[in-house]
Design a protein around this motif. Structure first.
Motif, short mmCIF file in Angstrom:
data_model
loop_
_atom_site.label_atom_id
_atom_site.label_comp_id
_atom_site.label_asym_id
_atom_site.label_seq_id
_atom_site.Cartn_x
_atom_site.Cartn_y
_atom_site.Cartn_z
N GLY A 53 5.54 5.54 7.67
CA GLY A 53 5.62 5.44 9.12
C GLY A 53 4.90 4.22 9.66
N ALA A 54 3.70 3.97 9.14
CA ALA A 54 2.96 2.77 9.57
C ALA A 54 3.72 1.51 9.21
CB ALA A 54 1.57 2.77 8.93
N LEU A 55 4.30 1.48 8.01
CA LEU A 55 5.09 0.32 7.59
C LEU A 55 6.28 0.10 8.52
CD1 LEU A 55 6.00 -1.91 5.66
CD2 LEU A 55 7.04 -0.13 4.23
N LEU A 56 6.98 1.18 8.86
CA LEU A 56 8.14 1.05 9.75
C LEU A 56 7.74 0.48 11.10
CD1 LEU A 56 10.14 4.32 9.01
CD2 LEU A 56 10.98 1.98 8.79
N SER A 57 6.61 0.93 11.64
CA SER A 57 6.15 0.42 12.93
C SER A 57 5.86 -1.07 12.87
CB SER A 57 4.90 1.18 13.37
OG SER A 57 4.42 0.69 14.61
N TYR A 58 5.26 -1.51 11.77
CA TYR A 58 4.88 -2.92 11.65
C TYR A 58 6.05 -3.82 11.27
CZ TYR A 58 -0.19 -2.64 12.17
OH TYR A 58 -1.46 -2.51 12.70
N TYR A 66 4.51 9.81 3.68
CA TYR A 66 5.22 9.65 4.96
C TYR A 66 4.36 8.91 5.99
CZ TYR A 66 9.37 12.25 3.71
OH TYR A 66 10.55 12.63 3.13
N LEU A 67 3.06 9.15 5.98
CA LEU A 67 2.19 8.41 6.89
C LEU A 67 2.23 6.91 6.57
CD1 LEU A 67 -0.94 10.76 7.03
CD2 LEU A 67 0.62 10.25 8.92
N ALA A 68 2.16 6.58 5.29
CA ALA A 68 2.20 5.17 4.89
C ALA A 68 3.53 4.54 5.26
CB ALA A 68 1.94 5.05 3.39
N THR A 115 0.83 -1.20 0.00
CA THR A 115 0.00 0.00 0.00
C THR A 115 0.87 1.25 0.00
OG1 THR A 115 -0.21 0.02 2.42
CG2 THR A 115 -1.90 -1.16 1.18
N ALA A 116 1.99 1.23 0.73
CA ALA A 116 2.89 2.39 0.75
C ALA A 116 3.46 2.66 -0.64
CB ALA A 116 4.02 2.18 1.76
N ALA A 117 3.78 1.61 -1.37
CA ALA A 117 4.28 1.78 -2.74
C ALA A 117 3.19 2.31 -3.66
CB ALA A 117 4.84 0.45 -3.26
#
Length: 352
Positions: A338-343, A334-336, A301-303
């Motif tokens: 950030g969520a990816l980094l957390s997961y 950046y929101l996408a 989704t981030a991509a």
């Protein structure tokens, strides 16, 4: 003893080990003090202060979990979109009411929000994701009522001199919510969110945004392939309707025509812009090897937050993300991430 809600909320938000060592231990201490209080006056004093004591312990426990969540983060991912943004700011002629300073504000805000999301423990994001998705859809539904209209299309909210393209901005919140709901097997909740999302989006008559949402929502529900197929089918219908209703706004040379404008400025600038976009799309895909299915879905989704509008730009009047002027895409990217980094955080090895 007061504080039952705090205990329940903390159980859901804190890591189990942190909950036991902090909040649960504090509650046990308070109960011990109550049981051994020498008088009713002392018991009343302990009871009155119990809630604030638990709140202070909870705040400290949350701060501890955030410190732990910072370890093992691939912070370089947040740098990935910067090349594309910098090329746009330096090579595109500023004008048409979209000065470089506004783009700098969006970049700074995007980095701040992305870093905040990344440092937020996954457990917290997962707990709040469905509520965040519904709030995002509520904001999107408000756009036709209070938004700014251009040539018959109402897609933006004005905040001072800044124009926010809401559909782009709130998409990461809805995607995260759907990843969580589909992972939990919440079929009715997932279906309701997809239907409401497309209904709210239809009111903006935005074919480009509808195409992006259709792809992202299908990927976000891909943990259940039947749901993903249903989301894709609904997305195809929504896109066909949006395409018929889209008024076809004139493209801006600094947004929809950003790549063409770069080509006119310099071949080197165009090459750097394309390279920056490729980096922004490719960076999250490096996390497709994560063991966790939710992290893999968030990587896709981030991509797509960058790739989908870029691909649609070839035949629809959609803004070029990151390179073109427009801060909503910068913050959404950046929101996408950030969520990816957390997961997808790689936990540090525990000491022997």
């Amino acid at each position: 003893m007061k504080g039952g809600f705090i205990m329940r909320w903390g159980r859901g938000m804190l890591e189990p080990e942190t909950y036991e060592r902090t909040l649960l231990a504090a509650e046990a201490d308070l109960r011990h003090e109550l049981a051994n209080a020498p008088s009713d006056v002392e018991r009343a004093r302990i009871t009155r202060g119990a809630r604030m004591t638990l709140v202070r312990v909870l705040i400290g426990a949350l701060a501890h979990d955030r410190r732990v969540a910072r370890r093992g983060l691939a912070w370089w991912l947040l740098m990935a979109p910067l090349l594309a943004v910098l090329v746009g700011m330096l090579a595109l002629p500023a004008g048409h009411g979209m000065p470089v300073i506004a783009q700098l504000v969006f970049v700074a805000l995007g980095l701040l929000l992305g870093a905040t999301m990344a440092r937020t423990p996954r457990r917290v994001l997962a707990h709040e994701a469905p509520a965040g998705g519904w709030i995002a859809l509520g904001v999107l539904a408000l756009v036709p009522l209070v938004g700014t209209s251009v040539d018959g299309a109402t897609r933006w909210l004005a905040i001072g001199p800044l124009q926010i393209h809401v559909a782009t901005l709130v998409l990461p919140f809805v995607a995260l919510a759907l990843v969580e709901l589909s992972a939990r097997g919440r079929a009715l909740h997932t279906a309701a969110m997809i239907v409401v999302a497309h209904a709210a989006l239809a009111l903006t008559s935005d074919a480009g945004a509808t195409l992006t949402w259709s792809l992202v929502l299908a990927v976000a529900t891909s943990l259940r392939w039947r749901w993903a197929l249903a989301a894709a089918a609904l997305g195809i219908g929504a896109f066909a309707l949006a395409l018929a209703r889209d008024p076809g706004l004139a493209p801006s040379p600094l947004a929809e025509g950003a790549l063409g404008t770069l080509a006119g400025e310099s071949a080197i600038a165009l090459a750097l812009g394309i390279a920056g976009l490729a980096l922004a799309i490719g960076a999250p895909l490096t996390r497709l090897g994560a063991a966790d299915r939710r992290a893999r879905a968030l990587a896709l989704t981030a991509a797509l937050v960058v790739a989908a509008p870029l691909a649609a730009n070839a035949w629809l009047a959609t803004p070029v993300p990151l390179v073109g002027y427009g801060g909503s895409a910068v913050i959404a990217t950046y929101l996408a991430l950030g969520a990816l980094l957390s997961y997808a955080r790689r936990a540090p090895p525990r000491p022997a």
